[in-house]
Scaffold this motif. Structure first.
Motif, PDB file in Angstrom:
ATOM      1  N   LEU A  84      35.393  32.565  31.903  1.00 14.15           N
ATOM      2  CA  LEU A  84      35.476  34.046  31.643  1.00 14.15           C
ATOM      3  C   LEU A  84      35.651  34.875  33.062  1.00 14.15           C
ATOM      4  O   LEU A  84      36.558  35.887  33.072  1.00 14.15           O
ATOM      5  N   THR A  85      35.183  34.430  34.006  1.00 12.15           N
ATOM      6  CA  THR A  85      35.074  35.387  35.126  1.00 12.15           C
ATOM      7  C   THR A  85      36.450  35.089  35.722  1.00 12.15           C
ATOM      8  O   THR A  85      37.315  35.928  36.231  1.00 12.15           O
ATOM      9  N   VAL A  86      37.216  33.639  35.692  1.00  8.07           N
ATOM     10  CA  VAL A  86      38.461  33.465  36.103  1.00  8.07           C
ATOM     11  C   VAL A  86      39.516  34.126  35.318  1.00  8.07           C
ATOM     12  O   VAL A  86      40.533  34.932  35.853  1.00  8.07           O
ATOM     13  N   MET A  87      39.433  34.415  34.187  1.00  4.10           N
ATOM     14  CA  MET A  87      40.247  34.995  33.108  1.00  4.10           C
ATOM     15  C   MET A  87      40.457  36.648  33.488  1.00  4.10           C
ATOM     16  O   MET A  87      41.415  37.297  33.506  1.00  4.10           O
ATOM     17  N   MET A  88      39.225  37.188  33.842  1.00  7.03           N
ATOM     18  CA  MET A  88      38.881  38.354  34.032  1.00  7.03           C
ATOM     19  C   MET A  88      39.592  38.631  35.486  1.00  7.03           C
ATOM     20  O   MET A  88      40.243  39.637  35.626  1.00  7.03           O
ATOM     21  N   GLU A  89      39.580  37.831  36.445  1.00 10.55           N
ATOM     22  CA  GLU A  89      40.140  38.123  37.954  1.00 10.55           C
ATOM     23  C   GLU A  89      41.554  37.995  37.657  1.00 10.55           C
ATOM     24  O   GLU A  89      42.206  38.576  38.290  1.00 10.55           O
ATOM     25  N   GLU A  90      42.012  37.023  36.835  1.00 14.58           N
ATOM     26  CA  GLU A  90      43.628  37.108  36.539  1.00 14.58           C
ATOM     27  C   GLU A  90      44.106  38.342  36.078  1.00 14.58           C
ATOM     28  O   GLU A  90      45.249  38.857  36.305  1.00 14.58           O
ATOM     29  N   LEU A  91      43.210  38.804  34.977  1.00 15.51           N
ATOM     30  CA  LEU A  91      43.845  40.133  34.359  1.00 15.51           C
ATOM     31  C   LEU A  91      43.820  41.205  35.207  1.00 15.51           C
ATOM     32  O   LEU A  91      44.597  42.063  35.324  1.00 15.51           O
ATOM     33  N   MET A  92      42.691  41.411  36.096  1.00 16.36           N
ATOM     34  CA  MET A  92      42.727  42.286  37.216  1.00 16.36           C
ATOM     35  C   MET A  92      43.884  42.252  38.166  1.00 16.36           C
ATOM     36  O   MET A  92      44.500  43.058  38.534  1.00 16.36           O
ATOM     37  N   GLU A  93      44.173  41.032  38.716  1.00 15.61           N
ATOM     38  CA  GLU A  93      45.356  40.872  39.369  1.00 15.61           C
ATOM     39  C   GLU A  93      46.550  41.209  38.758  1.00 15.61           C
ATOM     40  O   GLU A  93      47.450  41.991  39.639  1.00 15.61           O
ATOM     41  N   LYS A  94      46.673  40.822  37.338  1.00 17.64           N
ATOM     42  CA  LYS A  94      48.084  41.384  36.641  1.00 17.64           C
ATOM     43  C   LYS A  94      48.018  42.988  36.670  1.00 17.64           C
ATOM     44  O   LYS A  94      49.148  43.559  36.839  1.00 17.64           O
ATOM     45  N   MET A  95      46.954  43.519  36.389  1.00 23.44           N
ATOM     46  CA  MET A  95      46.694  44.968  36.227  1.00 23.44           C
ATOM     47  C   MET A  95      47.150  45.538  37.493  1.00 23.44           C
ATOM     48  O   MET A  95      47.900  46.618  37.470  1.00 23.44           O
ATOM     49  N   TYR A  96      46.732  44.968  38.758  1.00 23.39           N
ATOM     50  CA  TYR A  96      46.790  45.488  39.932  1.00 23.39           C
ATOM     51  C   TYR A  96      48.556  45.534  40.351  1.00 23.39           C
ATOM     52  O   TYR A  96      48.879  46.468  40.807  1.00 23.39           O
ATOM     53  N   GLN A  97      48.932  44.325  39.947  1.00 25.14           N
ATOM     54  CA  GLN A  97      50.586  43.982  40.390  1.00 25.14           C
ATOM     55  C   GLN A  97      51.157  45.191  39.544  1.00 25.14           C
ATOM     56  O   GLN A  97      52.288  45.540  40.057  1.00 25.14           O
ATOM     57  N   TRP A  98      50.998  45.414  38.119  1.00 18.39           N
ATOM     58  CA  TRP A  98      51.748  46.135  37.198  1.00 18.39           C
ATOM     59  C   TRP A  98      51.329  47.708  37.933  1.00 18.39           C
ATOM     60  O   TRP A  98      52.414  48.387  37.943  1.00 18.39           O
ATOM     61  N   TYR A  99      50.248  47.984  38.280  1.00 18.74           N
ATOM     62  CA  TYR A  99      49.971  49.355  38.913  1.00 18.74           C
ATOM     63  C   TYR A  99      50.664  49.601  40.177  1.00 18.74           C
ATOM     64  O   TYR A  99      51.293  50.575  40.267  1.00 18.74           O
ATOM     65  N   THR A 100      50.833  48.728  40.914  1.00 16.05           N
ATOM     66  CA  THR A 100      51.636  48.899  42.299  1.00 16.05           C
ATOM     67  C   THR A 100      53.128  48.902  41.886  1.00 16.05           C
ATOM     68  O   THR A 100      53.814  49.452  42.665  1.00 16.05           O
ATOM     69  N   LYS A 101      53.813  48.061  41.078  1.00 14.77           N
ATOM     70  CA  LYS A 101      54.641  48.066  40.619  1.00 14.77           C
ATOM     71  C   LYS A 101      55.482  49.499  39.971  1.00 14.77           C
ATOM     72  O   LYS A 101      56.620  49.727  40.208  1.00 14.77           O
ATOM     73  N   VAL A 102      54.542  50.223  39.212  1.00 14.13           N
ATOM     74  CA  VAL A 102      54.819  51.237  38.676  1.00 14.13           C
ATOM     75  C   VAL A 102      54.707  52.384  39.796  1.00 14.13           C
ATOM     76  O   VAL A 102      55.761  53.479  39.512  1.00 14.13           O
ATOM     77  N   LEU A 103      53.718  52.495  40.296  1.00 15.38           N
ATOM     78  CA  LEU A 103      53.685  53.640  41.367  1.00 15.38           C
ATOM     79  C   LEU A 103      54.602  53.328  42.741  1.00 15.38           C
ATOM     80  O   LEU A 103      54.930  54.447  43.487  1.00 15.38           O
ATOM     81  N   GLY A 104      55.098  52.171  42.716  1.00 15.85           N
ATOM     82  CA  GLY A 104      55.951  51.786  43.864  1.00 15.85           C
ATOM     83  C   GLY A 104      55.242  51.506  45.349  1.00 15.85           C
ATOM     84  O   GLY A 104      55.915  51.996  46.187  1.00 15.85           O
ATOM     85  N   TYR A 105      53.911  51.088  45.197  1.00 15.06           N
ATOM     86  CA  TYR A 105      53.171  51.244  46.504  1.00 15.06           C
ATOM     87  C   TYR A 105      53.432  49.790  46.811  1.00 15.06           C
ATOM     88  O   TYR A 105      53.081  48.864  46.635  1.00 15.06           O
TER      89      TYR A 105
END
Length: 105
Positions: A84-105
């Motif tokens: 579960l920890t690995v899955m949550m880390e992967e989810l957080m990484e995907k959310m971070y990538q999406w967030y930076t992609k949307v905001l253009g940072y």
């Protein structure tokens, strides 16, 4: 009756621990990834209290915590929480990538 209840509570808390592993873990380690650190610390605290009150009770808790049932159950919980920890880390990484992609940072 009170001693019996205390023993039952201690055994329930020791369901997911073995005593030699308890003393080697720290709650404040930042690299720690499993979620069993806090229950292990509580179990170690209860073991210390029981061992001070009665060394026989402490030895009984050690013997019970090293049985196959407790060890297998604890290993199962460790594997599942690690997964579960690995899955949550992967989810957080995907959310971070999406967030930076949307905001253009």
């Amino acid at each position: 009756m009170v001693q019996y209840r205390a023993l039952v509570i201690a055994l329930i808390l020791l369901l997911s621990t073995t005593v030699p592993e308890v003393h080697s873990k720290s709650i404040l380690e930042t690299e720690r990834r499993d979620w069993l650190v806090i229950p292990d610390a509580v179990a170690a605290y209860i073991y210390d209290i029981m061992n001070r009150m009665s060394p026989r009770a402490g030895q009984f808790l050690v013997n019970v915590s090293q049985t196959t049932v407790f060890t297998v159950t604890r290993n199962f919980f460790m594997k599942q929480t690690a997964r579960l920890t690995v899955m949550m880390e992967e989810l957080m990484e995907k959310m971070y990538q999406w967030y930076t992609k949307v905001l253009g940072y």
